[in-house]
Scaffold this motif. Structure first.
Motif, PDB file in Angstrom:
ATOM      1  N   THR A  52      -3.835   9.673-107.196  1.00 47.14           N
ATOM      2  CA  THR A  52      -4.261   8.814-106.194  1.00 47.14           C
ATOM      3  C   THR A  52      -5.088   7.785-107.066  1.00 47.14           C
ATOM      4  O   THR A  52      -5.548   7.802-108.233  1.00 47.14           O
ATOM      5  CB  THR A  52      -5.254   9.389-105.242  1.00 47.14           C
ATOM      6  N   LEU A  53      -5.588   6.663-106.191  1.00 42.87           N
ATOM      7  CA  LEU A  53      -6.480   5.845-106.594  1.00 42.87           C
ATOM      8  C   LEU A  53      -7.821   5.947-107.126  1.00 42.87           C
ATOM      9  O   LEU A  53      -8.293   5.657-108.188  1.00 42.87           O
ATOM     10  CB  LEU A  53      -6.675   4.545-105.553  1.00 42.87           C
ATOM     11  N   ILE A  82      -8.504  -3.132-105.106  1.00 46.52           N
ATOM     12  CA  ILE A  82      -7.483  -2.970-104.019  1.00 46.52           C
ATOM     13  C   ILE A  82      -8.055  -2.295-102.547  1.00 46.52           C
ATOM     14  O   ILE A  82      -8.712  -1.238-102.774  1.00 46.52           O
ATOM     15  CB  ILE A  82      -6.686  -2.032-104.531  1.00 46.52           C
ATOM     16  N   ARG A  83      -7.655  -2.819-101.595  1.00 45.74           N
ATOM     17  CA  ARG A  83      -8.227  -2.385-100.310  1.00 45.74           C
ATOM     18  C   ARG A  83      -7.430  -1.436 -99.691  1.00 45.74           C
ATOM     19  O   ARG A  83      -6.520  -1.563 -98.730  1.00 45.74           O
ATOM     20  CB  ARG A  83      -8.366  -3.711 -99.367  1.00 45.74           C
ATOM     21  N   ARG A  84      -7.418  -0.205-100.230  1.00 46.88           N
ATOM     22  CA  ARG A  84      -6.538   1.166 -99.696  1.00 46.88           C
ATOM     23  C   ARG A  84      -7.724   2.161 -99.705  1.00 46.88           C
ATOM     24  O   ARG A  84      -8.491   2.196-100.751  1.00 46.88           O
ATOM     25  CB  ARG A  84      -5.464   1.079-100.523  1.00 46.88           C
ATOM     26  N   ARG A  85      -7.238   3.414 -99.239  1.00 46.65           N
ATOM     27  CA  ARG A  85      -7.943   4.509 -99.306  1.00 46.65           C
ATOM     28  C   ARG A  85      -7.878   4.959-100.716  1.00 46.65           C
ATOM     29  O   ARG A  85      -7.063   4.693-101.402  1.00 46.65           O
ATOM     30  CB  ARG A  85      -7.559   5.381 -98.414  1.00 46.65           C
ATOM     31  N   LYS A  86      -9.017   5.671-101.136  1.00 43.77           N
ATOM     32  CA  LYS A  86      -8.935   6.129-102.435  1.00 43.77           C
ATOM     33  C   LYS A  86      -8.048   7.363-102.853  1.00 43.77           C
ATOM     34  O   LYS A  86      -7.726   7.661-103.760  1.00 43.77           O
ATOM     35  CB  LYS A  86     -10.449   6.689-102.931  1.00 43.77           C
ATOM     36  N   THR A  88      -4.874   7.042-101.650  1.00 42.44           N
ATOM     37  CA  THR A  88      -3.671   6.660-101.826  1.00 42.44           C
ATOM     38  C   THR A  88      -3.039   6.534-103.032  1.00 42.44           C
ATOM     39  O   THR A  88      -3.491   6.462-104.091  1.00 42.44           O
ATOM     40  CB  THR A  88      -3.578   4.819-101.398  1.00 42.44           C
ATOM     41  N   GLU A  92       2.658   4.289-104.010  1.00 45.81           N
ATOM     42  CA  GLU A  92       2.792   3.629-102.811  1.00 45.81           C
ATOM     43  C   GLU A  92       2.549   2.132-102.853  1.00 45.81           C
ATOM     44  O   GLU A  92       2.736   1.389-102.074  1.00 45.81           O
ATOM     45  CB  GLU A  92       2.116   4.297-101.710  1.00 45.81           C
ATOM     46  N   LEU A  93       1.618   1.784-103.922  1.00 43.44           N
ATOM     47  CA  LEU A  93       1.344   0.455-104.189  1.00 43.44           C
ATOM     48  C   LEU A  93       2.604  -0.488-104.621  1.00 43.44           C
ATOM     49  O   LEU A  93       2.266  -1.736-104.621  1.00 43.44           O
ATOM     50  CB  LEU A  93       0.172   0.172-105.306  1.00 43.44           C
ATOM     51  N   TYR A  96       4.014  -3.145-102.323  1.00 48.22           N
ATOM     52  CA  TYR A  96       2.971  -4.513-102.021  1.00 48.22           C
ATOM     53  C   TYR A  96       3.133  -5.385-103.134  1.00 48.22           C
ATOM     54  O   TYR A  96       2.315  -6.501-103.109  1.00 48.22           O
ATOM     55  CB  TYR A  96       1.742  -3.980-101.524  1.00 48.22           C
TER      56      TYR A  96
END
Length: 137
Positions: A52-53, A82-86, A88, A92-93, A96
């Motif tokens: 994950t991030l 990156i404006r995603r939950r940690k 994520t 999945e990136l 984008y």
């Protein structure tokens, strides 16, 4: 007559245990990121399952290397902005990611990218892009 507080009796052992747990988490995250990097560089995937991030940032990998399949350029993306939950997953990136050069040339967002590896620093002259293993395919 006073008694010792619980903080003075147990505080040091609690803090030491918390530090050991944080170090074990950091080491586990680093090993997971290294295993994912080796799988991506050796076999060019599969990208999932991926760390994950939050795991990548905890392990010290602050950049994600991405290769454009259109123009063959390598770019790095900073994971800490990156404006995603940690929670994520890194794989999945991929959907984008857009190549700026190809998008400007075509006039629409061009999305043919491939995740290469997690990196502790940006691509530079002293730290070149990662290559597939063995050699570039």
């Amino acid at each position: 007559m006073g008694t010792k507080s619980r903080e003075s009796i147990y505080g040091a052992s609690v803090r030491a245990s918390a530090e050991c747990a944080a170090e074990a988490r950091r080491q586990a995250d680093k090993l997971a990121c290294e295993a994912w990097n080796k799988r991506m560089l050796a076999f060019q995937g599969p990208a999932q399952p991926s760390p994950t991030l939050g795991d990548a940032l905890n392990a010290g990998y602050t950049y994600l290397e991405v290769k454009c399949l259109g123009c063959e350029t390598h770019q790095t993306v900073a994971l800490d902005i990156i404006r995603r939950r940690k929670t994520t997953p890194i794989h999945e990136l991929e959907r984008y990611m857009r190549c700026k050069l190809c998008s400007e040339q075509r006039g629409y967002p061009y999305k043919r990218s491939h995740l290469v590896a997690l990196r502790p620093n940006k691509i530079s002259a002293s730290d070149p892009p990662s290559t597939w293993w063995p050699g570039e395919r």
